[in-house]
Design a protein around this motif. Structure first.
Motif, PDB file in Angstrom:
ATOM      1  N   GLY A  44       1.360  -1.331   0.106  1.00  0.00           N
ATOM      2  CA  GLY A  44       0.274   0.052  -0.508  1.00  0.00           C
ATOM      3  C   GLY A  44       0.919   1.327  -0.391  1.00  0.00           C
ATOM      4  N   THR A  45       2.353   1.292   0.674  1.00  0.00           N
ATOM      5  CA  THR A  45       2.818   2.548   0.332  1.00  0.00           C
ATOM      6  C   THR A  45       3.138   3.003  -1.152  1.00  0.00           C
ATOM      7  OG1 THR A  45       4.782   0.500   0.678  1.00  0.00           O
ATOM      8  CG2 THR A  45       4.233   1.626   2.964  1.00  0.00           C
ATOM      9  N   ARG A  46       2.818   1.858  -2.054  1.00  0.00           N
ATOM     10  CA  ARG A  46       3.244   2.388  -3.393  1.00  0.00           C
ATOM     11  C   ARG A  46       2.101   3.715  -3.941  1.00  0.00           C
ATOM     12  NH1 ARG A  46       7.543  -0.208  -5.363  1.00  0.00           N
ATOM     13  NH2 ARG A  46       7.266  -3.110  -4.270  1.00  0.00           N
ATOM     14  N   LEU A  47       0.955   3.529  -2.734  1.00  0.00           N
ATOM     15  CA  LEU A  47      -0.100   4.433  -3.039  1.00  0.00           C
ATOM     16  C   LEU A  47       0.303   5.982  -2.678  1.00  0.00           C
ATOM     17  CD1 LEU A  47      -3.339   2.665  -2.663  1.00  0.00           C
ATOM     18  CD2 LEU A  47      -2.323   2.921  -4.737  1.00  0.00           C
ATOM     19  N   SER A  48       1.487   6.238  -1.725  1.00  0.00           N
ATOM     20  CA  SER A  48       1.859   7.515  -1.785  1.00  0.00           C
ATOM     21  C   SER A  48       2.885   8.079  -2.414  1.00  0.00           C
ATOM     22  CB  SER A  48       2.542   7.239  -0.565  1.00  0.00           C
ATOM     23  OG  SER A  48       3.675   6.622  -0.498  1.00  0.00           O
ATOM     24  N   GLN A  49       3.236   7.392  -3.431  1.00  0.00           N
ATOM     25  CA  GLN A  49       3.887   8.006  -4.460  1.00  0.00           C
ATOM     26  C   GLN A  49       3.186   8.774  -5.842  1.00  0.00           C
ATOM     27  OE1 GLN A  49       7.773   7.742  -4.358  1.00  0.00           O
ATOM     28  NE2 GLN A  49       6.503   8.148  -2.765  1.00  0.00           N
ATOM     29  N   LYS A  50       3.681  10.161  -6.153  1.00  0.00           N
ATOM     30  CA  LYS A  50       2.724  10.710  -6.977  1.00  0.00           C
ATOM     31  C   LYS A  50       3.087   9.715  -8.287  1.00  0.00           C
ATOM     32  CE  LYS A  50       4.159  15.498  -5.233  1.00  0.00           C
ATOM     33  NZ  LYS A  50       4.690  16.410  -5.000  1.00  0.00           N
ATOM     34  N   GLY A  51       1.449   9.849  -8.785  1.00  0.00           N
ATOM     35  CA  GLY A  51       1.333   9.032 -10.260  1.00  0.00           C
ATOM     36  C   GLY A  51       0.896   7.541 -10.531  1.00  0.00           C
ATOM     37  N   TYR A  52       1.482   6.992  -9.156  1.00  0.00           N
ATOM     38  CA  TYR A  52       1.176   5.453  -8.900  1.00  0.00           C
ATOM     39  C   TYR A  52      -0.082   5.472  -9.666  1.00  0.00           C
ATOM     40  CZ  TYR A  52       2.106   0.809  -7.505  1.00  0.00           C
ATOM     41  OH  TYR A  52       1.951  -0.967  -7.235  1.00  0.00           O
ATOM     42  N   ALA A  53      -1.136   5.947  -8.718  1.00  0.00           N
ATOM     43  CA  ALA A  53      -2.579   5.975  -8.576  1.00  0.00           C
ATOM     44  C   ALA A  53      -3.175   6.194 -10.361  1.00  0.00           C
ATOM     45  CB  ALA A  53      -3.457   5.975  -7.614  1.00  0.00           C
ATOM     46  N   ASP A  54      -2.410   6.424 -10.833  1.00  0.00           N
ATOM     47  CA  ASP A  54      -3.015   7.407 -11.692  1.00  0.00           C
ATOM     48  C   ASP A  54      -4.243   6.651 -12.772  1.00  0.00           C
ATOM     49  OD1 ASP A  54      -2.215   9.805 -11.523  1.00  0.00           O
ATOM     50  OD2 ASP A  54      -0.951  10.262 -12.313  1.00  0.00           O
ATOM     51  N   ASP A  55      -3.679   5.346 -13.137  1.00  0.00           N
ATOM     52  CA  ASP A  55      -4.305   4.414 -14.008  1.00  0.00           C
ATOM     53  C   ASP A  55      -4.741   3.571 -12.901  1.00  0.00           C
ATOM     54  OD1 ASP A  55      -2.394   2.657 -12.826  1.00  0.00           O
ATOM     55  OD2 ASP A  55      -0.856   1.984 -14.580  1.00  0.00           O
ATOM     56  N   ILE A  56      -5.127   3.464 -12.099  1.00  0.00           N
ATOM     57  CA  ILE A  56      -5.733   2.805 -11.336  1.00  0.00           C
ATOM     58  C   ILE A  56      -7.301   2.492 -11.322  1.00  0.00           C
ATOM     59  CG2 ILE A  56      -6.312   1.580  -9.221  1.00  0.00           C
ATOM     60  CD1 ILE A  56      -3.432   1.704  -8.816  1.00  0.00           C
ATOM     61  N   HIS A  57      -8.090   2.544 -11.711  1.00  0.00           N
ATOM     62  CA  HIS A  57      -9.557   2.562 -12.331  1.00  0.00           C
ATOM     63  C   HIS A  57     -10.826   1.343 -11.523  1.00  0.00           C
ATOM     64  CE1 HIS A  57     -13.319   5.186 -13.601  1.00  0.00           C
ATOM     65  NE2 HIS A  57     -13.582   4.789 -12.740  1.00  0.00           N
ATOM     66  N   GLU A  58     -11.225   1.117 -10.900  1.00  0.00           N
ATOM     67  CA  GLU A  58     -12.344  -0.195 -10.520  1.00  0.00           C
ATOM     68  C   GLU A  58     -13.129  -0.326 -11.398  1.00  0.00           C
ATOM     69  OE1 GLU A  58     -12.047  -3.075  -9.799  1.00  0.00           O
ATOM     70  OE2 GLU A  58      -9.644  -2.959  -9.964  1.00  0.00           O
ATOM     71  N   GLU A  59     -13.669  -1.286 -11.909  1.00  0.00           N
ATOM     72  CA  GLU A  59     -15.318  -0.431 -12.818  1.00  0.00           C
ATOM     73  C   GLU A  59     -16.333  -0.515 -11.714  1.00  0.00           C
ATOM     74  OE1 GLU A  59     -18.517  -2.659 -15.664  1.00  0.00           O
ATOM     75  OE2 GLU A  59     -16.699  -3.772 -15.310  1.00  0.00           O
ATOM     76  N   GLY A  60     -17.178   0.664 -12.055  1.00  0.00           N
ATOM     77  CA  GLY A  60     -18.366   0.815 -10.065  1.00  0.00           C
ATOM     78  C   GLY A  60     -17.762   1.831  -9.810  1.00  0.00           C
TER      79      GLY A  60
END
Length: 120
Positions: A44-60
């Motif tokens: 989960g620590t990886r989510l603390s980095q700018k840009g890391y979560a940019d391409d995560i999009h779960e349907e709904g």
């Protein structure tokens, strides 16, 4: 504030569903007038980095980047496990807004008066 609430998150791209739902619940907590905290550890620590979560999009669901930004904008706090962060060689200069690198004692302090929590 009417109490505290902690969401502990150990996932990122290794389980995007859990990462997304964790921030959905965190947003619900802060919207319910809780002093809400997300504790990022392990992957989960990886989510603390700018840009890391940019391409995560779960349907709904809203995109994870948006969920994180909304949580912080609403007053939620993000604690990042220091040893987990260091183990992964992440960059302290690339933290997202609202993220703070902390040791376990800070989490214990936040929860010490009986704050409920949930883990993903």
């Amino acid at each position: 504030m009417a109490g505290k609430f902690v969401v502990s998150l150990t996932c990122s791209k290794n389980d995007t569903d859990k990462a997304t739902v964790a921030f959905v619940v965190a947003n619900a907590a802060v919207a319910s007038d809780k002093q809400a905290l997300v504790f990022l550890s392990v992957e989960g620590t990886r989510l603390s980095q700018k840009g890391y979560a940019d391409d995560i999009h779960e349907e709904g669901f809203a995109p994870l980047k948006e969920l994180i930004a909304n949580f912080v904008a609403a007053g939620g706090e993000i604690y990042v496990c220091s040893p987990c962060f260091k183990k992964r060689g992440l960059d302290e200069n690339n933290l997202i807004d609202g993220a703070k690198i902390v040791g376990g004692a800070k989490l214990v302090e936040f929860m010490s008066d009986g704050a409920p929590g949930i883990s993903y």
